[in-house]
Design a protein around this motif. Structure first.
Motif, PDB file in Angstrom:
ATOM      1  N   GLN A   1      24.175  42.013  47.372  1.00 39.76           N
ATOM      2  CA  GLN A   1      25.541  41.749  47.070  1.00 39.76           C
ATOM      3  C   GLN A   1      25.609  40.334  46.819  1.00 39.76           C
ATOM      4  OE1 GLN A   1      27.449  42.492  50.510  1.00 39.76           O
ATOM      5  NE2 GLN A   1      28.122  44.757  50.068  1.00 39.76           N
ATOM      6  N   LEU A   2      26.606  39.731  45.702  1.00 38.11           N
ATOM      7  CA  LEU A   2      26.458  38.393  45.365  1.00 38.11           C
ATOM      8  C   LEU A   2      26.732  37.551  46.303  1.00 38.11           C
ATOM      9  CD1 LEU A   2      26.580  36.778  42.756  1.00 38.11           C
ATOM     10  CD2 LEU A   2      28.950  37.105  42.701  1.00 38.11           C
ATOM     11  N   GLN A   3      27.473  37.908  47.385  1.00 32.06           N
ATOM     12  CA  GLN A   3      27.828  36.849  48.433  1.00 32.06           C
ATOM     13  C   GLN A   3      26.365  36.660  49.401  1.00 32.06           C
ATOM     14  OE1 GLN A   3      29.569  39.603  47.945  1.00 32.06           O
ATOM     15  NE2 GLN A   3      31.673  38.973  47.901  1.00 32.06           N
ATOM     16  N   LYS A   4      25.624  37.666  49.602  1.00 27.13           N
ATOM     17  CA  LYS A   4      24.317  37.666  50.296  1.00 27.13           C
ATOM     18  C   LYS A   4      23.255  36.929  49.202  1.00 27.13           C
ATOM     19  CE  LYS A   4      24.651  41.433  53.268  1.00 27.13           C
ATOM     20  NZ  LYS A   4      24.028  42.841  53.715  1.00 27.13           N
ATOM     21  N   TYR A   5      23.478  37.005  48.102  1.00 26.22           N
ATOM     22  CA  TYR A   5      22.353  36.517  47.013  1.00 26.22           C
ATOM     23  C   TYR A   5      22.698  34.892  47.065  1.00 26.22           C
ATOM     24  CZ  TYR A   5      20.219  35.038  42.770  1.00 26.22           C
ATOM     25  OH  TYR A   5      19.579  34.304  41.649  1.00 26.22           O
ATOM     26  N   LYS A   6      23.639  34.495  47.196  1.00 27.17           N
ATOM     27  CA  LYS A   6      24.241  33.183  47.059  1.00 27.17           C
ATOM     28  C   LYS A   6      23.758  32.524  48.306  1.00 27.17           C
ATOM     29  CE  LYS A   6      28.324  33.349  44.125  1.00 27.17           C
ATOM     30  NZ  LYS A   6      29.825  33.268  44.082  1.00 27.17           N
ATOM     31  N   LEU A   7      24.013  32.904  49.566  1.00 31.66           N
ATOM     32  CA  LEU A   7      23.640  32.436  50.891  1.00 31.66           C
ATOM     33  C   LEU A   7      21.982  32.509  50.837  1.00 31.66           C
ATOM     34  CD1 LEU A   7      24.521  31.403  53.459  1.00 31.66           C
ATOM     35  CD2 LEU A   7      24.508  33.975  54.501  1.00 31.66           C
ATOM     36  N   PHE A   8      21.378  33.474  50.380  1.00 34.25           N
ATOM     37  CA  PHE A   8      19.976  33.683  50.293  1.00 34.25           C
ATOM     38  C   PHE A   8      19.423  32.223  49.524  1.00 34.25           C
ATOM     39  CE2 PHE A   8      15.977  34.402  48.305  1.00 34.25           C
ATOM     40  CZ  PHE A   8      15.257  34.768  49.378  1.00 34.25           C
ATOM     41  N   MET A   9      20.170  31.934  48.252  1.00 32.76           N
ATOM     42  CA  MET A   9      19.605  30.960  47.132  1.00 32.76           C
ATOM     43  C   MET A   9      19.868  29.620  48.027  1.00 32.76           C
ATOM     44  SD  MET A   9      17.920  32.413  45.052  1.00 32.76           S
ATOM     45  CE  MET A   9      17.590  30.933  44.150  1.00 32.76           C
ATOM     46  N   ILE A  10      21.027  29.312  48.844  1.00 32.34           N
ATOM     47  CA  ILE A  10      21.294  28.207  49.382  1.00 32.34           C
ATOM     48  C   ILE A  10      20.011  28.008  50.289  1.00 32.34           C
ATOM     49  CG2 ILE A  10      22.840  27.036  50.936  1.00 32.34           C
ATOM     50  CD1 ILE A  10      24.867  28.407  49.477  1.00 32.34           C
ATOM     51  N   ALA A  11      19.627  28.938  51.223  1.00 36.62           N
ATOM     52  CA  ALA A  11      18.739  28.781  52.318  1.00 36.62           C
ATOM     53  C   ALA A  11      17.480  28.702  51.564  1.00 36.62           C
ATOM     54  CB  ALA A  11      18.709  29.962  53.129  1.00 36.62           C
ATOM     55  N   PHE A  12      17.188  29.266  50.408  1.00 34.22           N
ATOM     56  CA  PHE A  12      15.878  29.210  49.971  1.00 34.22           C
ATOM     57  C   PHE A  12      15.464  27.531  49.300  1.00 34.22           C
ATOM     58  CE2 PHE A  12      13.436  29.634  45.985  1.00 34.22           C
ATOM     59  CZ  PHE A  12      12.291  30.207  46.416  1.00 34.22           C
ATOM     60  N   VAL A  13      16.606  27.276  48.471  1.00 30.79           N
ATOM     61  CA  VAL A  13      16.682  26.037  47.871  1.00 30.79           C
ATOM     62  C   VAL A  13      16.350  24.922  49.001  1.00 30.79           C
ATOM     63  CG1 VAL A  13      17.909  24.267  46.392  1.00 30.79           C
ATOM     64  CG2 VAL A  13      17.654  26.610  45.725  1.00 30.79           C
ATOM     65  N   TYR A  14      17.022  24.963  49.873  1.00 31.92           N
ATOM     66  CA  TYR A  14      17.090  24.077  51.373  1.00 31.92           C
ATOM     67  C   TYR A  14      15.729  23.934  51.530  1.00 31.92           C
ATOM     68  CZ  TYR A  14      17.511  22.245  55.904  1.00 31.92           C
ATOM     69  OH  TYR A  14      17.330  21.529  57.097  1.00 31.92           O
TER      70      TYR A  14
ATOM     71  N   SER B   1      11.011  21.096  52.492  1.00 30.15           N
ATOM     72  CA  SER B   1       9.270  21.100  52.732  1.00 30.15           C
ATOM     73  C   SER B   1       8.537  19.957  51.971  1.00 30.15           C
ATOM     74  CB  SER B   1       9.008  22.409  52.484  1.00 30.15           C
ATOM     75  OG  SER B   1       9.677  23.312  53.147  1.00 30.15           O
ATOM     76  N   ILE B   2       9.266  19.450  51.120  1.00 30.68           N
ATOM     77  CA  ILE B   2       8.593  18.307  50.191  1.00 30.68           C
ATOM     78  C   ILE B   2       8.397  17.248  51.113  1.00 30.68           C
ATOM     79  CG2 ILE B   2       8.890  16.613  48.574  1.00 30.68           C
ATOM     80  CD1 ILE B   2      10.723  18.422  46.940  1.00 30.68           C
TER      81      ILE B   2
END
Length: 198
Positions: A135-148, A153-154
């Motif tokens: 779902q779009l809400q889960k996708y957005k939450l996943f992407m925020i965590a992924f980008v973070y 990690s840099i």
């Protein structure tokens, strides 16, 4: 969510703004840090040297950029001249200025080589593909965590420490499409599909 020219332009503009706002740190980590003897920069440069020197599987577990490599002081630090870099010297372990576990990506590149790096990329590409199915809400939450996690990690060993636990659990829950099916009775508590009883 489909890639379009508009989305790519917006992402490029966002990347430029982020780099501009953080250019001083970006420069220290990747450009001027080598001349200034910055440990993080040397870790990145050295990890790419190791790609060729230890092709294709890398130098192995606990040999570079980890707590074990500092505790038992890996010979690789002598080999690549890191024993003279502030934060990577033998006496720097467990001090306030220790840089042995300061970054994550050099660990993957150096220790696991080209094969490990490609498998790491493939793992995350598969997770991104799975994220596009939720779902779009889960996708957005996943992407925020992924980008973070990617940004953190840099200049941090996020994947190897406590900060990763909450973010990885969040991403796992976002991708767990069995939660809905469990609520509907299609899966049992261990996530295995229920068998139909005749």
């Amino acid at each position: 969510m489909k890639l379009s020219l508009k989305l790519l332009v917006l992402m490029a503009i966002l990347a430029v703004v982020v780099i501009w706002a953080n250019f001083e740190k970006f420069s220290i980590y990747f450009i001027t840090g080598y001349d200034e003897g910055a440990a993080r920069t040397y870790m990145y440069y050295t990890s790419f040297e190791m790609l060729g020197d230890y092709f294709p599987f890398g130098s192995g577990f606990g040999t570079f950029g980890t707590d074990a490599s500092g505790r038992y002081y890996s010979p690789l630090y002598y080999k690549y001249g890191l024993n003279f870099i502030y934060g990577c010297r033998p006496d720097d372990y467990q001090t306030d200025h220790s840089f042995f576990m300061d970054t994550f990506f050099p660990v993957v590149i150096g220790q696991f080589g080209i094969i490990g790096t490609l498998l790491f990329i493939k793992f995350w590409m598969k997770r991104l593909k799975e994220a596009s199915l939720v779902q779009l809400q889960k996708y957005k939450l996943f992407m925020i965590a992924f980008v973070y996690m990617g940004i953190e990690s840099i200049a941090s060993s996020s994947f190897l420490g406590a900060p990763s636990v909450g973010m990885m659990m969040t991403m796992g829950l976002c991708l767990n499409i069995k939660i809905k099916n469990y609520a509907e009775g299609k899966y049992n508590s261990s996530g295995l599909q229920r068998r139909e009883v005749p």
